[in-house]
Design an enzyme around this catalytic site. Sequence first.
Site, PDB file in Angstrom:
ATOM      1  N   SER A 143      -1.060  -1.305   4.374  1.00 28.97           N
ATOM      2  CA  SER A 143      -0.525  -0.396   5.397  1.00 28.97           C
ATOM      3  C   SER A 143      -1.593  -0.194   6.458  1.00 28.97           C
ATOM      4  O   SER A 143      -2.792  -0.395   6.184  1.00 28.97           O
ATOM      5  CB  SER A 143      -0.192   0.955   4.751  1.00 28.97           C
ATOM      6  OG  SER A 143       0.128   1.919   5.743  1.00 28.97           O
ATOM      7  N   TYR A 156      -1.866   8.400  -0.467  1.00 27.57           N
ATOM      8  CA  TYR A 156      -1.305   7.163   0.086  1.00 27.57           C
ATOM      9  C   TYR A 156      -2.391   6.330   0.773  1.00 27.57           C
ATOM     10  O   TYR A 156      -2.515   5.127   0.519  1.00 27.57           O
ATOM     11  CB  TYR A 156      -0.177   7.507   1.066  1.00 27.57           C
ATOM     12  CG  TYR A 156       0.568   6.294   1.563  1.00 27.57           C
ATOM     13  CD1 TYR A 156       1.481   5.637   0.744  1.00 27.57           C
ATOM     14  CD2 TYR A 156       0.351   5.781   2.841  1.00 27.57           C
ATOM     15  CE1 TYR A 156       2.163   4.511   1.192  1.00 27.57           C
ATOM     16  CE2 TYR A 156       1.021   4.667   3.293  1.00 27.57           C
ATOM     17  CZ  TYR A 156       1.936   4.034   2.468  1.00 27.57           C
ATOM     18  OH  TYR A 156       2.609   2.914   2.904  1.00 27.57           O
TER      19      TYR A 156
END
Length: 257
Positions: A143, A156
């Site tokens: 990501s 995350y």
Amino acid sequence: MGNFDGKVIIISGAAGGIGSATARKLAEQGAKLALVDLNLDAVQKVISELGLDESRAIALQANVAQEEDVKAYVDATVEKFGKIDGFFNNAGTEGITANVEDYPTETFELVFNVNVKGAFLGLKYVVPVMKKQGYGSIVNTSSGAGLMGSPGFVGYNSSKHAVMGMTKVVALETAPFGVRVNAVAPGVINTRMMRQIEKNTVPQDSEGARKAFGAAVPMGRYGEAEEVANVAVFLLSDDASYVSQSIYTVDGGQLGQ
Ligand code: NAD
């Protein structure tokens, strides 16, 4: 004839936005697909929407954080199709939005179990098959959050940084065996995950959060799952035959700001 005629590709998180868009593009180019997800009904629906019969696709239910599930989906793919040409190691979860002092430890553990342990286990069981074959391409979904800090996303972001590390290590371990390992780093992409992050970030105005996330991108918009799928498919293909240990951002220019 397609670029992936006769090729066998495993996709984890295949029922989700990015996974299912990638499955569609690979199916259009002739691939045989092993589609893995926690949600079996949803992954079966993807297969029926793509119109693939059992000679072209299997649905496999697995929790990627469970070692026996991962071993089972890899074994089932080899048993059914005889080989693994490509692996899109893509299942992931977002956790919640909270600063570190308020971030529940159990959420942190859940996010790490899925995003880090799940990605690790996929590599652990797919790599030996590919090394033995002498070929294979793996794409890990990291990501933009794996390359920068975002306040409120300690679980995350740090999990996706770990995926970057795994990509670099395993690419070096497997390069002498003809196996390539790369990562995609999507920015804000229009899928269920961003809908949930918008709600988590500004519960009283998720639409406002959506606009703000989009406005923070130099291109001024979210990306679509298909735009990430295009890059994943390239990396899985022989067109990327000299590409390994690379991180491909797919983020409308966000990281470069
Ligand atoms: P999504 O929520 O639509 O898809 C995620 C899929 O993973 C779902 O089908 C879900 O059932 C599956 N999954 C979750 N936990 C699992 C588990 N333990 N075992 C097996 N399957 C599991 O979201 P998406 O946007 O398609 O996300 C795909 C990947 O892209 C994830 O790794 C995510 O972190 C990453 N990503 C997404 C964005 C974005 O903006 N959407 C940005 C950067 C990275």
